[in-house]
Design a protein around this motif. Structure first.
Motif, PDB file in Angstrom:
ATOM      1  N   SER A 106       0.806  -1.220   0.000  1.00  9.38           N
ATOM      2  CA  SER A 106       0.000   0.000   0.000  1.00  9.38           C
ATOM      3  C   SER A 106       0.842   1.274   0.000  1.00  9.38           C
ATOM      4  CB  SER A 106      -0.927   0.012   1.213  1.00  9.38           C
ATOM      5  OG  SER A 106      -0.179   0.052   2.398  1.00  9.38           O
ATOM      6  N   ALA A 107       2.166   1.134   0.027  1.00  9.63           N
ATOM      7  CA  ALA A 107       3.044   2.300   0.109  1.00  9.63           C
ATOM      8  C   ALA A 107       3.457   2.776  -1.279  1.00  9.63           C
ATOM      9  CB  ALA A 107       4.282   1.957   0.925  1.00  9.63           C
ATOM     10  N   ARG A 108       3.872   4.015  -1.303  1.00  5.87           N
ATOM     11  CA  ARG A 108       4.466   4.580  -2.513  1.00  5.87           C
ATOM     12  C   ARG A 108       5.960   4.686  -2.276  1.00  5.87           C
ATOM     13  NH1 ARG A 108       0.623   9.587  -4.239  1.00  5.87           N
ATOM     14  NH2 ARG A 108      -1.084   8.322  -5.012  1.00  5.87           N
ATOM     15  N   VAL A 109       6.731   4.261  -3.261  1.00  2.26           N
ATOM     16  CA  VAL A 109       8.180   4.365  -3.148  1.00  2.26           C
ATOM     17  C   VAL A 109       8.719   5.133  -4.340  1.00  2.26           C
ATOM     18  CG1 VAL A 109       8.500   2.285  -1.777  1.00  2.26           C
ATOM     19  CG2 VAL A 109       8.489   2.129  -4.238  1.00  2.26           C
ATOM     20  N   ALA A 110       9.902   5.686  -4.149  1.00  6.60           N
ATOM     21  CA  ALA A 110      10.518   6.470  -5.209  1.00  6.60           C
ATOM     22  C   ALA A 110      11.096   5.571  -6.301  1.00  6.60           C
ATOM     23  CB  ALA A 110      11.609   7.360  -4.624  1.00  6.60           C
ATOM     24  N   PHE A 111      11.497   4.373  -5.924  1.00  7.66           N
ATOM     25  CA  PHE A 111      12.130   3.449  -6.859  1.00  7.66           C
ATOM     26  C   PHE A 111      11.347   2.140  -6.914  1.00  7.66           C
ATOM     27  CE2 PHE A 111      15.451   6.025  -4.791  1.00  7.66           C
ATOM     28  CZ  PHE A 111      15.847   6.768  -5.897  1.00  7.66           C
ATOM     29  N   PRO A 112      10.529   1.927  -7.941  1.00  4.95           N
ATOM     30  CA  PRO A 112       9.712   0.706  -8.028  1.00  4.95           C
ATOM     31  C   PRO A 112      10.500  -0.610  -7.972  1.00  4.95           C
ATOM     32  CG  PRO A 112       8.912   2.334  -9.574  1.00  4.95           C
ATOM     33  CD  PRO A 112      10.203   2.880  -8.998  1.00  4.95           C
ATOM     34  N   PRO A 113      11.733  -0.711  -8.524  1.00  2.83           N
ATOM     35  CA  PRO A 113      12.459  -1.977  -8.376  1.00  2.83           C
ATOM     36  C   PRO A 113      12.744  -2.327  -6.914  1.00  2.83           C
ATOM     37  CG  PRO A 113      13.434  -0.693 -10.135  1.00  2.83           C
ATOM     38  CD  PRO A 113      12.437   0.193  -9.447  1.00  2.83           C
ATOM     39  N   ASP A 114      12.976  -1.309  -6.098  1.00  6.72           N
ATOM     40  CA  ASP A 114      13.176  -1.573  -4.672  1.00  6.72           C
ATOM     41  C   ASP A 114      11.913  -2.142  -4.043  1.00  6.72           C
ATOM     42  OD1 ASP A 114      15.658  -0.510  -5.040  1.00  6.72           O
ATOM     43  OD2 ASP A 114      15.307   1.315  -3.867  1.00  6.72           O
ATOM     44  N   GLN A 115      10.768  -1.586  -4.401  1.00  7.81           N
ATOM     45  CA  GLN A 115       9.505  -2.091  -3.880  1.00  7.81           C
ATOM     46  C   GLN A 115       9.271  -3.528  -4.342  1.00  7.81           C
ATOM     47  OE1 GLN A 115       5.956   0.053  -4.980  1.00  7.81           O
ATOM     48  NE2 GLN A 115       4.798  -0.820  -3.287  1.00  7.81           N
ATOM     49  N   GLY A 116       9.662  -3.832  -5.585  1.00 10.99           N
ATOM     50  CA  GLY A 116       9.521  -5.201  -6.087  1.00 10.99           C
ATOM     51  C   GLY A 116      10.353  -6.188  -5.284  1.00 10.99           C
ATOM     52  N   TRP A 117      11.593  -5.811  -4.954  1.00  9.31           N
ATOM     53  CA  TRP A 117      12.458  -6.692  -4.164  1.00  9.31           C
ATOM     54  C   TRP A 117      11.882  -6.894  -2.760  1.00  9.31           C
ATOM     55  CZ3 TRP A 117      15.669 -10.440  -4.053  1.00  9.31           C
ATOM     56  CH2 TRP A 117      16.423 -10.706  -2.938  1.00  9.31           C
ATOM     57  N   VAL A 168      19.131 -12.200   6.233  1.00  9.90           N
ATOM     58  CA  VAL A 168      19.920 -11.403   5.286  1.00  9.90           C
ATOM     59  C   VAL A 168      19.007 -10.716   4.280  1.00  9.90           C
ATOM     60  CG1 VAL A 168      21.638 -11.548   3.430  1.00  9.90           C
ATOM     61  CG2 VAL A 168      22.004 -12.783   5.569  1.00  9.90           C
ATOM     62  N   PHE A 169      18.040 -11.445   3.750  1.00  9.12           N
ATOM     63  CA  PHE A 169      17.093 -10.848   2.801  1.00  9.12           C
ATOM     64  C   PHE A 169      16.309  -9.708   3.445  1.00  9.12           C
ATOM     65  CE2 PHE A 169      16.292 -14.408  -0.553  1.00  9.12           C
ATOM     66  CZ  PHE A 169      17.604 -14.299  -0.964  1.00  9.12           C
ATOM     67  N   TYR A 170      15.804  -9.940   4.656  1.00  9.31           N
ATOM     68  CA  TYR A 170      15.022  -8.902   5.322  1.00  9.31           C
ATOM     69  C   TYR A 170      15.889  -7.697   5.688  1.00  9.31           C
ATOM     70  CZ  TYR A 170      10.153 -10.085   5.782  1.00  9.31           C
ATOM     71  OH  TYR A 170       8.820 -10.287   5.526  1.00  9.31           O
ATOM     72  N   LEU A 171      17.153  -7.917   6.004  1.00  7.01           N
ATOM     73  CA  LEU A 171      18.044  -6.789   6.272  1.00  7.01           C
ATOM     74  C   LEU A 171      18.191  -5.931   5.023  1.00  7.01           C
ATOM     75  CD1 LEU A 171      19.881  -5.258   8.188  1.00  7.01           C
ATOM     76  CD2 LEU A 171      21.745  -6.762   7.459  1.00  7.01           C
ATOM     77  N   SER A 172      18.360  -6.582   3.873  1.00  6.21           N
ATOM     78  CA  SER A 172      18.460  -5.809   2.629  1.00  6.21           C
ATOM     79  C   SER A 172      17.157  -5.058   2.356  1.00  6.21           C
ATOM     80  CB  SER A 172      18.824  -6.714   1.450  1.00  6.21           C
ATOM     81  OG  SER A 172      17.747  -7.560   1.095  1.00  6.21           O
ATOM     82  N   CYS A 173      16.029  -5.685   2.630  1.00  5.43           N
ATOM     83  CA  CYS A 173      14.731  -5.025   2.441  1.00  5.43           C
ATOM     84  C   CYS A 173      14.562  -3.841   3.381  1.00  5.43           C
ATOM     85  CB  CYS A 173      13.595  -6.000   2.690  1.00  5.43           C
ATOM     86  SG  CYS A 173      13.420  -7.205   1.416  1.00  5.43           S
TER      87      CYS A 173
END
Length: 123
Positions: A13-24, A67-72
């Motif tokens: 439900s959030a808006r992000v500046a970089f859609p690839p980051d939201q995809g990850w 590790v994945f959640y830290l990157s997220c």
């Protein structure tokens, strides 16, 4: 599972500046939610039978999830900071998603460490 589900809902439900980051972030939160649910069902069914192989799977999965959640969490916090500084918008949903991603990271890390200790004691 609760905090991972919250990250999933908030990022959706959030808006992000970089859609690839939201995809990850969405991929990691959905992936970890599904695998954690699957492992919970398997452990509840008693499939593991205190096997050291299952303990290894548990340690490996929770380490990878941490590790994945830290990157997220870092990506979400970075995107939130970027939008706050440069676009000057109130981003309560993004901030909450960042906080819950860091909490999920902490919980997966704690579970991985506890699993390692349990694995060492059983050997």
């Amino acid at each position: 599972m609760v905090f991972g589900g919250l990250v999933w809902i908030l990022v959706a439900s959030a808006r992000v500046a970089f859609p690839p980051d939201q995809g990850w972030v969405m991929f990691v939160s959905v992936f970890c939610f599904v695998i954690t649910t699957l492992l919970l069902i398997l452990y509840t069914a008693g499939v593991q039978n205190s096997s050291t192989a299952w303990m290894a799977v548990d340690v490996f999965y929770h380490f990878i999830a941490a590790v994945f959640y830290l990157s997220c969490a870092v990506l979400e916090a970075s995107d939130t900071r970027f939008r706050f500084i440069f676009l000057n918008q109130v981003l309560k949903i993004n901030i909450a998603a960042s906080v819950f991603a860091f909490v999920a990271t902490l919980l997966y890390t704690i579970h991985a460490v506890m699993s390692i200790l349990r694995w060492k004691n059983s050997s």
